[in-house]
Write a protein that holds these residues in place. Structure first.
Motif, PDB file in Angstrom:
ATOM      1  N   PRO A  99      29.302 -11.795 -20.303  1.00 56.68           N
ATOM      2  CA  PRO A  99      29.233 -10.329 -20.341  1.00 56.68           C
ATOM      3  C   PRO A  99      27.962  -9.769 -19.698  1.00 56.68           C
ATOM      4  O   PRO A  99      27.993  -8.689 -19.108  1.00 56.68           O
ATOM      5  N   TRP A 100      26.861 -10.504 -19.813  1.00 63.54           N
ATOM      6  CA  TRP A 100      25.615 -10.056 -19.186  1.00 63.54           C
ATOM      7  C   TRP A 100      25.649 -10.306 -17.682  1.00 63.54           C
ATOM      8  O   TRP A 100      25.272  -9.431 -16.896  1.00 63.54           O
ATOM      9  N   TRP A 101      26.091 -11.484 -17.284  1.00 59.41           N
ATOM     10  CA  TRP A 101      26.119 -11.794 -15.856  1.00 59.41           C
ATOM     11  C   TRP A 101      27.136 -10.933 -15.113  1.00 59.41           C
ATOM     12  O   TRP A 101      27.031 -10.761 -13.898  1.00 59.41           O
ATOM     13  N   ARG A 102      28.102 -10.377 -15.822  1.00 55.57           N
ATOM     14  CA  ARG A 102      29.035  -9.456 -15.167  1.00 55.57           C
ATOM     15  C   ARG A 102      28.319  -8.257 -14.574  1.00 55.57           C
ATOM     16  O   ARG A 102      28.722  -7.719 -13.537  1.00 55.57           O
ATOM     17  N   ARG A 103      27.265  -7.799 -15.228  1.00 52.14           N
ATOM     18  CA  ARG A 103      26.497  -6.689 -14.670  1.00 52.14           C
ATOM     19  C   ARG A 103      25.870  -7.095 -13.340  1.00 52.14           C
ATOM     20  O   ARG A 103      25.866  -6.324 -12.384  1.00 52.14           O
ATOM     21  N   ALA A 104      25.336  -8.322 -13.264  1.00 49.60           N
ATOM     22  CA  ALA A 104      24.774  -8.787 -11.988  1.00 49.60           C
ATOM     23  C   ALA A 104      25.865  -8.858 -10.925  1.00 49.60           C
ATOM     24  O   ALA A 104      25.632  -8.521  -9.757  1.00 49.60           O
ATOM     25  N   MET A 105      27.064  -9.284 -11.322  1.00 49.45           N
ATOM     26  CA  MET A 105      28.178  -9.360 -10.374  1.00 49.45           C
ATOM     27  C   MET A 105      28.542  -7.978  -9.839  1.00 49.45           C
ATOM     28  O   MET A 105      28.751  -7.788  -8.636  1.00 49.45           O
ATOM     29  N   LEU A 106      28.621  -7.014 -10.728  1.00 51.17           N
ATOM     30  CA  LEU A 106      28.970  -5.648 -10.312  1.00 51.17           C
ATOM     31  C   LEU A 106      27.879  -5.046  -9.431  1.00 51.17           C
ATOM     32  O   LEU A 106      28.160  -4.397  -8.421  1.00 51.17           O
ATOM     33  N   ASP A 107      26.624  -5.265  -9.816  1.00 50.34           N
ATOM     34  CA  ASP A 107      25.524  -4.706  -9.046  1.00 50.34           C
ATOM     35  C   ASP A 107      25.396  -5.366  -7.677  1.00 50.34           C
ATOM     36  O   ASP A 107      24.908  -4.746  -6.734  1.00 50.34           O
ATOM     37  N   TYR A 108      25.823  -6.624  -7.574  1.00 56.18           N
ATOM     38  CA  TYR A 108      25.722  -7.342  -6.295  1.00 56.18           C
ATOM     39  C   TYR A 108      26.519  -6.622  -5.202  1.00 56.18           C
ATOM     40  O   TYR A 108      26.168  -6.684  -4.027  1.00 56.18           O
ATOM     41  N   ARG A 109      27.563  -5.928  -5.573  1.00 54.03           N
ATOM     42  CA  ARG A 109      28.366  -5.214  -4.584  1.00 54.03           C
ATOM     43  C   ARG A 109      27.563  -4.116  -3.900  1.00 54.03           C
ATOM     44  O   ARG A 109      27.829  -3.763  -2.751  1.00 54.03           O
ATOM     45  N   LEU A 110      26.573  -3.578  -4.604  1.00 58.42           N
ATOM     46  CA  LEU A 110      25.801  -2.455  -4.079  1.00 58.42           C
ATOM     47  C   LEU A 110      24.411  -2.868  -3.619  1.00 58.42           C
ATOM     48  O   LEU A 110      23.886  -2.317  -2.647  1.00 58.42           O
ATOM     49  N   ARG A 111      23.810  -3.831  -4.316  1.00 56.89           N
ATOM     50  CA  ARG A 111      22.407  -4.153  -4.057  1.00 56.89           C
ATOM     51  C   ARG A 111      22.219  -5.075  -2.868  1.00 56.89           C
ATOM     52  O   ARG A 111      21.183  -5.064  -2.234  1.00 56.89           O
ATOM     53  N   HIS A 112      23.199  -5.926  -2.592  1.00 61.30           N
ATOM     54  CA  HIS A 112      23.021  -6.893  -1.517  1.00 61.30           C
ATOM     55  C   HIS A 112      23.386  -6.227  -0.198  1.00 61.30           C
ATOM     56  O   HIS A 112      24.422  -6.481   0.389  1.00 61.30           O
ATOM     57  N   THR A 113      22.504  -5.358   0.288  1.00 63.46           N
ATOM     58  CA  THR A 113      22.819  -4.539   1.461  1.00 63.46           C
ATOM     59  C   THR A 113      22.944  -5.355   2.738  1.00 63.46           C
ATOM     60  O   THR A 113      23.482  -4.870   3.734  1.00 63.46           O
ATOM     61  N   GLY A 114      22.457  -6.596   2.731  1.00 64.22           N
ATOM     62  CA  GLY A 114      22.604  -7.442   3.912  1.00 64.22           C
ATOM     63  C   GLY A 114      24.051  -7.731   4.263  1.00 64.22           C
ATOM     64  O   GLY A 114      24.367  -8.169   5.374  1.00 64.22           O
ATOM     65  N   TRP A 115      24.952  -7.487   3.307  1.00 61.82           N
ATOM     66  CA  TRP A 115      26.373  -7.730   3.544  1.00 61.82           C
ATOM     67  C   TRP A 115      27.058  -6.539   4.226  1.00 61.82           C
ATOM     68  O   TRP A 115      28.193  -6.664   4.683  1.00 61.82           O
ATOM     69  N   SER A 116      26.439  -5.382   4.250  1.00 62.93           N
ATOM     70  CA  SER A 116      27.149  -4.146   4.614  1.00 62.93           C
ATOM     71  C   SER A 116      27.886  -4.250   5.937  1.00 62.93           C
ATOM     72  O   SER A 116      29.076  -3.934   6.036  1.00 62.93           O
ATOM     73  N   ARG A 117      27.194  -4.671   6.967  1.00 61.48           N
ATOM     74  CA  ARG A 117      27.815  -4.735   8.288  1.00 61.48           C
ATOM     75  C   ARG A 117      28.958  -5.735   8.310  1.00 61.48           C
ATOM     76  O   ARG A 117      30.024  -5.454   8.851  1.00 61.48           O
ATOM     77  N   TRP A 118      28.730  -6.896   7.692  1.00 59.04           N
ATOM     78  CA  TRP A 118      29.777  -7.919   7.676  1.00 59.04           C
ATOM     79  C   TRP A 118      31.009  -7.419   6.928  1.00 59.04           C
ATOM     80  O   TRP A 118      32.143  -7.638   7.367  1.00 59.04           O
ATOM     81  N   VAL A 161      35.819 -17.044   6.384  1.00 64.34           N
ATOM     82  CA  VAL A 161      36.341 -17.447   5.082  1.00 64.34           C
ATOM     83  C   VAL A 161      35.216 -17.892   4.154  1.00 64.34           C
ATOM     84  O   VAL A 161      35.214 -17.576   2.963  1.00 64.34           O
ATOM     85  N   GLN A 162      34.237 -18.602   4.701  1.00 61.81           N
ATOM     86  CA  GLN A 162      33.127 -19.059   3.872  1.00 61.81           C
ATOM     87  C   GLN A 162      32.318 -17.869   3.357  1.00 61.81           C
ATOM     88  O   GLN A 162      31.913 -17.829   2.190  1.00 61.81           O
ATOM     89  N   HIS A 163      32.072 -16.892   4.224  1.00 62.14           N
ATOM     90  CA  HIS A 163      31.434 -15.659   3.786  1.00 62.14           C
ATOM     91  C   HIS A 163      32.236 -15.001   2.667  1.00 62.14           C
ATOM     92  O   HIS A 163      31.688 -14.559   1.656  1.00 62.14           O
ATOM     93  N   ALA A 164      33.537 -14.905   2.874  1.00 60.69           N
ATOM     94  CA  ALA A 164      34.391 -14.196   1.922  1.00 60.69           C
ATOM     95  C   ALA A 164      34.378 -14.879   0.556  1.00 60.69           C
ATOM     96  O   ALA A 164      34.263 -14.216  -0.478  1.00 60.69           O
ATOM     97  N   LEU A 165      34.497 -16.198   0.542  1.00 67.40           N
ATOM     98  CA  LEU A 165      34.487 -16.926  -0.725  1.00 67.40           C
ATOM     99  C   LEU A 165      33.165 -16.713  -1.461  1.00 67.40           C
ATOM    100  O   LEU A 165      33.151 -16.499  -2.678  1.00 67.40           O
TER     101      LEU A 165
END
Length: 423
Positions: A99-118, A161-165
């Motif tokens: 339940p705690w690590w789920r917050r890190a998972m959700l935040d990763y969608r927004l915080r890891h800006t290096g993924w944006s272009r990809w 595919v490796q990026h996506a996984l």
């Protein structure tokens, strides 16, 4: 106002307790003890190097002695006692903490800006990969068609595919279902761990306080720099971390400390102050001898290891062979709460042989001096006997019928080590 003054040996003793190294190899492994261990330290680091044994298997052996690795795999990947996620690096973490690590998972969608272009360019790849796992069940990277771009190199040249996984795993859409030959096989998180998505995720602020609480619990007492190097994911940033710490201090959850003879402010959970007081009265920080994996949680922050144990450590895997001092994969030797040296070892699987290629003792131990951080002199014969026993235990664990000792530095201790503990 200055906080309580605590001796360094109290911090060291409580750190060893929390790392389940107060009595190494004294208790047999059980599911309950495994869960308690990983909950206390925060994560069991994974690594692909296999010159001796995988890092997570070695870390468990250091605490509990020989055990069945297949049993551990079943506990992790069938009973789901632990699951894989990024905590310090790639780790096994307690499923009770999902339940705690789920917050890190959700935040990763927004915080890891290096993924944006990809992500903008490969949105369809994400959809296809997730749909394939949904339809087919657990899948590894090799189950997907496609090739790495010609001539590409480096992390960002991974095929889509490796990026996506990786992205789907870090954001909680997928989880590591199992491993085959150490290769990850992914499945939907909710299918691998039923009810994993039930309930609302904790807030980012609550997660930050929990993240600090877990790190302080694992270390007993720590500097702010220690906190940034223990559980290194997610990278909270200095502003949010300091705000969370300030709130925890003002709320009485965390107490600022002074460590005798050490500059700067240290921190501890207020509830741990009695434990630090008890550790102060302990005659020795721990009892027993074991070897530590280079990726052991005790060693996650090497500067802290130097401050607490007077032990300068580095792994030399990435050092050119002719520049190595202690060997390819040196394992620190822990004896009675002190790091007295390191061992470079290799398992020869086909021959069923464990080769101890080099034992390198710290100068203070070899010359019979007191430990650099204080305390009484160690009984050298007792320590060598404990190390000899640790070699035998490690040989049993890795399935080696024979243990062969090569170099010892200083060489005058080789004979003593060979005969230590023998009748």
């Amino acid at each position: 106002m200055p906080g309580p003054s605590i001796p360094l040996r109290s911090v060291t003793a409580l750190f060893l307790q929390r790392q389940h190294l107060a009595r190494p190899r004294a208790l047999a492994l059980t599911a309950h003890r495994l869960a308690r261990f990983v909950e206390d330290v925060g994560g069991l680091q994974l690594d692909s190097i296999n010159v001796l044994e995988r890092a997570h298997y070695l870390t468990v052996w250091s605490r509990f002695g020989p055990y069945d690795r297949a049993w551990l795999d079943r506990i992790v990947y069938r009973r789901r006692l632990l699951f894989e996620y990024w905590a310090h690096a790639a780790c096994l973490v307690p499923t009770t903490m999902l339940p705690w690590w789920r917050r890190a998972m959700l935040d990763y969608r927004l915080r890891h800006t290096g993924w944006s272009r990809w992500l903008r360019r490969n949105a369809k790849v994400l959809d296809r990969v997730k749909a394939a796992v949904l339809a087919n069940g657990p899948m590894a990277q090799g189950d997907f068609e496609g090739r790495r771009p010609a001539g590409a190199a480096g992390w960002w040249s991974w095929r889509p595919v490796q990026h996506a996984l990786h992205y789907l795993w870090m954001t909680g859409a997928l989880t590591v279902h199992s491993r085959q030959h150490f290769q990850k096989r992914f499945d939907l998180l909710e299918r691998a761990i039923p009810d994993s998505l039930g309930g609302a995720a904790v807030s980012s602020e609550d997660f930050q306080r929990w993240h600090i609480e877990r790190s302080l619990h694992a270390m007993g007492a720590a500097t702010e720099l220690d906190l940034t190097h223990y559980l290194t994911f997610p990278r909270l940033g200095p502003g949010p971390r300091r705000a969370a710490l300030r709130a925890m201090i003002e709320g009485g959850e965390v107490t600022a400390l002074e460590i005798e003879g050490r500059p700067g402010r240290w921190l501890a959970l207020t509830r741990d102050l009695p434990a630090l007081a008890r550790a102060r009265r302990a005659p020795t920080p721990s009892r027993g001898t074991t070897l530590l994996s280079p990726f052991d949680s005790l060693l996650w922050y090497r500067d802290r290891v130097a401050r607490l144990f007077g032990f300068e450590y580095r792994i030399e895997v990435y050092t050119p062979g002719h520049k190595r001092v202690h060997g390819y994969y040196p394992l620190p030797i822990l004896h009675h709460g002190h790091l007295i040296g390191r061992v470079d070892a290799k398992r020869h699987r086909a021959e069923g042989r464990l080769e101890i290629r080099h034992v390198h003792f710290e100068p203070w131990f070899a010359s019979g001096q007191k430990p650099p951080t204080g305390g009484a002199r160690l009984d050298q014969d007792e320590a060598l006997g404990g190390l000899r026993d640790a070699f035998a235990s490690l040989g049993t664990f890795v399935g080696a019928g024979k243990v062969v000792l090569r170099r010892v530095t200083p060489s005058r201790l080789r004979r003593a080590l060979t005969h230590a503990g023998s009748a």
